[in-house]
Motif scaffolding. Structure first.
Motif, PDB file in Angstrom:
ATOM      1  N   TYR A   1     -13.252  -1.572  -1.240  1.00 45.21           N
ATOM      2  CA  TYR A   1     -14.440  -1.037  -0.564  1.00 45.21           C
ATOM      3  C   TYR A   1     -15.573  -2.051  -0.702  1.00 45.21           C
ATOM      4  CZ  TYR A   1     -18.175   2.203   0.653  1.00 45.21           C
ATOM      5  OH  TYR A   1     -19.243   2.809   1.255  1.00 45.21           O
TER       6      TYR A   1
ATOM      7  N   VAL B   1       0.806  -1.209   0.000  1.00 41.38           N
ATOM      8  CA  VAL B   1       0.000   0.000   0.000  1.00 41.38           C
ATOM      9  C   VAL B   1       0.844   1.266   0.000  1.00 41.38           C
ATOM     10  CG1 VAL B   1      -1.638   1.356   1.375  1.00 41.38           C
ATOM     11  CG2 VAL B   1      -1.970  -1.097   1.077  1.00 41.38           C
TER      12      VAL B   1
ATOM     13  N   TYR C   1      -9.414   9.380  -5.046  1.00 43.18           N
ATOM     14  CA  TYR C   1      -8.945   8.886  -6.338  1.00 43.18           C
ATOM     15  C   TYR C   1      -9.181   9.966  -7.396  1.00 43.18           C
ATOM     16  CZ  TYR C   1      -8.435   5.801 -10.355  1.00 43.18           C
ATOM     17  OH  TYR C   1      -8.033   5.233 -11.533  1.00 43.18           O
TER      18      TYR C   1
ATOM     19  N   ARG D   1      -7.130  -6.818  -2.092  1.00 45.24           N
ATOM     20  CA  ARG D   1      -6.318  -5.615  -2.243  1.00 45.24           C
ATOM     21  C   ARG D   1      -6.106  -5.274  -3.716  1.00 45.24           C
ATOM     22  NH1 ARG D   1      -4.938  -7.420   2.724  1.00 45.24           N
ATOM     23  NH2 ARG D   1      -4.732  -5.741   4.243  1.00 45.24           N
ATOM     24  N   TYR D   2      -5.596  -4.081  -3.943  1.00 45.54           N
ATOM     25  CA  TYR D   2      -5.286  -3.626  -5.298  1.00 45.54           C
ATOM     26  C   TYR D   2      -4.532  -4.688  -6.086  1.00 45.54           C
ATOM     27  CZ  TYR D   2      -2.628  -1.503  -8.995  1.00 45.54           C
ATOM     28  OH  TYR D   2      -2.049  -1.269 -10.200  1.00 45.54           O
TER      29      TYR D   2
ATOM     30  N   LEU E   1     -16.177   7.613   1.743  1.00 44.00           N
ATOM     31  CA  LEU E   1     -15.106   6.628   1.863  1.00 44.00           C
ATOM     32  C   LEU E   1     -14.881   5.896   0.537  1.00 44.00           C
ATOM     33  CD1 LEU E   1     -13.073   5.263   3.676  1.00 44.00           C
ATOM     34  CD2 LEU E   1     -14.837   3.636   4.355  1.00 44.00           C
TER      35      LEU E   1
ATOM     36  N   THR F   1     -12.258   7.447  -1.827  1.00 42.73           N
ATOM     37  CA  THR F   1     -10.824   7.449  -1.523  1.00 42.73           C
ATOM     38  C   THR F   1     -10.213   6.172  -2.091  1.00 42.73           C
ATOM     39  OG1 THR F   1     -11.223   6.340   0.598  1.00 42.73           O
ATOM     40  CG2 THR F   1     -11.167   8.748   0.614  1.00 42.73           C
ATOM     41  N   ASP F   2      -8.891   6.136  -2.150  1.00 45.24           N
ATOM     42  CA  ASP F   2      -8.252   4.912  -2.636  1.00 45.24           C
ATOM     43  C   ASP F   2      -7.190   4.460  -1.629  1.00 45.24           C
ATOM     44  OD1 ASP F   2      -5.884   6.378  -3.003  1.00 45.24           O
ATOM     45  OD2 ASP F   2      -6.191   6.602  -5.147  1.00 45.24           O
ATOM     46  N   ALA F   3      -6.447   3.418  -1.983  1.00 46.88           N
ATOM     47  CA  ALA F   3      -5.518   2.800  -1.040  1.00 46.88           C
ATOM     48  C   ALA F   3      -4.352   3.714  -0.662  1.00 46.88           C
ATOM     49  CB  ALA F   3      -4.999   1.475  -1.611  1.00 46.88           C
TER      50      ALA F   3
ATOM     51  N   LEU G   1      -7.399   0.247  -8.776  1.00 48.58           N
ATOM     52  CA  LEU G   1      -7.069   1.171  -7.690  1.00 48.58           C
ATOM     53  C   LEU G   1      -8.304   1.946  -7.247  1.00 48.58           C
ATOM     54  CD1 LEU G   1      -4.933   2.340  -5.865  1.00 48.58           C
ATOM     55  CD2 LEU G   1      -4.418   4.029  -7.632  1.00 48.58           C
ATOM     56  N   SER G   2      -9.141   2.317  -8.199  1.00 52.16           N
ATOM     57  CA  SER G   2     -10.345   3.086  -7.876  1.00 52.16           C
ATOM     58  C   SER G   2     -11.318   2.304  -7.000  1.00 52.16           C
ATOM     59  CB  SER G   2     -11.053   3.520  -9.160  1.00 52.16           C
ATOM     60  OG  SER G   2     -11.372   2.396  -9.956  1.00 52.16           O
ATOM     61  N   GLU G   3     -11.130   1.003  -6.902  1.00 54.17           N
ATOM     62  CA  GLU G   3     -12.059   0.175  -6.124  1.00 54.17           C
ATOM     63  C   GLU G   3     -11.584  -0.066  -4.693  1.00 54.17           C
ATOM     64  OE1 GLU G   3     -13.405  -2.027 -10.267  1.00 54.17           O
ATOM     65  OE2 GLU G   3     -12.067  -3.057  -8.887  1.00 54.17           O
ATOM     66  N   THR G   4     -10.362   0.361  -4.398  1.00 54.09           N
ATOM     67  CA  THR G   4      -9.872   0.262  -3.022  1.00 54.09           C
ATOM     68  C   THR G   4     -10.281   1.529  -2.271  1.00 54.09           C
ATOM     69  OG1 THR G   4      -7.762   1.295  -3.641  1.00 54.09           O
ATOM     70  CG2 THR G   4      -7.871  -1.106  -3.719  1.00 54.09           C
ATOM     71  N   ASP G   5     -10.159   1.501  -0.949  1.00 51.80           N
ATOM     72  CA  ASP G   5     -10.477   2.702  -0.190  1.00 51.80           C
ATOM     73  C   ASP G   5      -9.317   3.060   0.736  1.00 51.80           C
ATOM     74  OD1 ASP G   5     -10.592   1.148   2.128  1.00 51.80           O
ATOM     75  OD2 ASP G   5     -12.761   1.030   2.111  1.00 51.80           O
ATOM     76  N   ALA G   6      -9.522   4.064   1.578  1.00 49.31           N
ATOM     77  CA  ALA G   6      -8.435   4.593   2.396  1.00 49.31           C
ATOM     78  C   ALA G   6      -7.942   3.600   3.445  1.00 49.31           C
ATOM     79  CB  ALA G   6      -8.860   5.901   3.055  1.00 49.31           C
ATOM     80  N   VAL G   7      -8.663   2.505   3.646  1.00 44.94           N
ATOM     81  CA  VAL G   7      -8.198   1.462   4.560  1.00 44.94           C
ATOM     82  C   VAL G   7      -7.181   0.559   3.843  1.00 44.94           C
ATOM     83  CG1 VAL G   7      -8.951  -0.447   6.044  1.00 44.94           C
ATOM     84  CG2 VAL G   7     -10.382   1.566   5.807  1.00 44.94           C
ATOM     85  N   GLY G   8      -7.131   0.660   2.535  1.00 43.31           N
ATOM     86  CA  GLY G   8      -6.152  -0.117   1.777  1.00 43.31           C
ATOM     87  C   GLY G   8      -6.711  -1.390   1.176  1.00 43.31           C
ATOM     88  N   ILE G   9      -8.007  -1.614   1.342  1.00 43.21           N
ATOM     89  CA  ILE G   9      -8.635  -2.821   0.803  1.00 43.21           C
ATOM     90  C   ILE G   9      -9.804  -2.445  -0.099  1.00 43.21           C
ATOM     91  CG2 ILE G   9      -7.943  -4.168   2.828  1.00 43.21           C
ATOM     92  CD1 ILE G   9     -10.789  -3.866   3.901  1.00 43.21           C
TER      93      ILE G   9
ATOM     94  N   GLY H   1      -4.987   6.652   0.396  1.00 44.53           N
ATOM     95  CA  GLY H   1      -5.560   7.398   1.513  1.00 44.53           C
ATOM     96  C   GLY H   1      -6.161   8.733   1.098  1.00 44.53           C
TER      97      GLY H   1
END
Lengths: 147, 147, 147, 147
Positions: free
Chosen positions: B31, A59, D31, B79-80, D21, D24-26, B21-29, D28
């Protein structure tokens, strides 16, 4: 934005995506905002095939660079279930930044759907620009030069 | 929601998506809200391979049915760049409605990521429920029964 | 999934979203996969108004919990530019997990569009379940009990 | 792309969105591909406040124009729950096309996050360019001129 070639021979890497229903809108065509995501899939696939896993892995290093500009031109609409060919090239390598160009065509009915460009800056952990890593620069130059 | 099998042998159709990448979120996984879209890609691919183009073609008939319920259970994060296997089966054919079950696993590190189910009602142009068309029912029964 | 009330008086918090064009699909209505996102906006707004900024701040603690199940039932379609009322309640507080219920109605033409539920587990930095923090539990109980 | 003003006084209409949320992306942050959607929300809100409901209503007339080009420049990242101010102006009215400019700032910590522009062509039911309707032209001119 520099001129973006509509000749697919100018692009040495191609990948594809198929349009999902969630990507269409109430007009019946792909919502224009989704093209940036399609092009980004193209960039990530390009980096993967260059064997740069350390720029696509954990990440913290997930994005080798932050997007500072993005632009697209649209020529023809795409619809649900269409297969899009995303032609990708790295068009410019600066000291701390680099640019990708994209050409998107319709796989079943060959015609140009969109072109685009994106410029990124390589950032360190504190969000400060830093020089492009040598292995990145060399891998891209080798690929673009030899192809 | 009926129990959803976690045994991939209970599913006769499989397709895949790679995490953007657009499908992950700020938690890193990924969404969690994106899994419904992944499962829907599975359903559309399932219909395509059954040779039912008249249910995937013109905008007006684009969705053979409207979703009336959707549910997912999550077991492990994705994950991404992970490649997700989407296992699909049509688990129920009613008079005007039908249900799909999904099992999503990680292609590179085999393990269950999520299961899900969706129920749809076939609608006419006025959004009224109508009987499932014979060719749809027969194609699904033939595929699920013979596999 | 426990039964979800369709009576808005059972919900003590309400927020709203307006449907974006990007959230509709080629059928002309909101793509069903977007409702999980709408409901999640409701949960985040609920937490914000409870004055729990330490659960909404830095990236590492961004989500007080990981979604382990999600479900929705759909009753009426929503269209571009519709204003959706998202009614939210915390329906269950366990030892390490908790559940939210949602009722979505149409603001301009009052009627039920969808109901839903989500269950989350509170995780530590190693993705292991941990007990719900006292301040979270107390703030939620005070709000749900007093309302 | 013409130069886009970073002075909010050059824009006579402002609306806002709060970062979800899911946006956002991975890394943080938001996107980059979501900014086109934010700007589009700004355009639609602009049209709504101009009292042009016949350009925002039924599916067939849902988009008064098709996007032919879109561009954004990014200056600072946005994070989950940030409130974005979207400043909007119609910067050009041609015979069959028109352009919008956007400035996005951070509401709580005033600073420029992004600028952008989009050009659209008004299309008839057969996807052929047609002259901008008089009421559209007049309403926009009145608003931009008088402000």
């Amino acid at each position: 934005m520099p001129s973006i070639s509509q000749d697919k021979n100018d692009y040495h890497f191609t990948t594809e995506v198929r349009v999902r229903l969630s990507e269409t809108d109430a007009v019946g065509i792909v919502y224009f905002g989704n093209y940036a995501t399609y092009m980004d899939v193209g960039r990530m696939d390009y980096l993967n095939q260059l064997g740069l896993p350390h720029y696509g892995g954990p990440v913290r290093d997930l994005i080798p660079g932050a997007v500072v500009s993005s632009a697209q031109d649209f020529y023809n609409p795409a619809r649900y279930n269409d297969i899009l060919l995303i032609h990708v090239r790295c068009a410019e390598l600066g000291k701390t930044s680099y640019s990708f160009h994209y050409l998107i065509t319709d796989k079943r009915r060959p015609r140009v759907l969109a072109t685009g460009a994106v410029t990124l800056v390589w950032l360190d952990a504190n969000f400060k620009p830093m020089q492009l890593p040598d292995d990145f620069r060399q891998a891209v130059q080798a690929f673009e030069g030899s192809a």
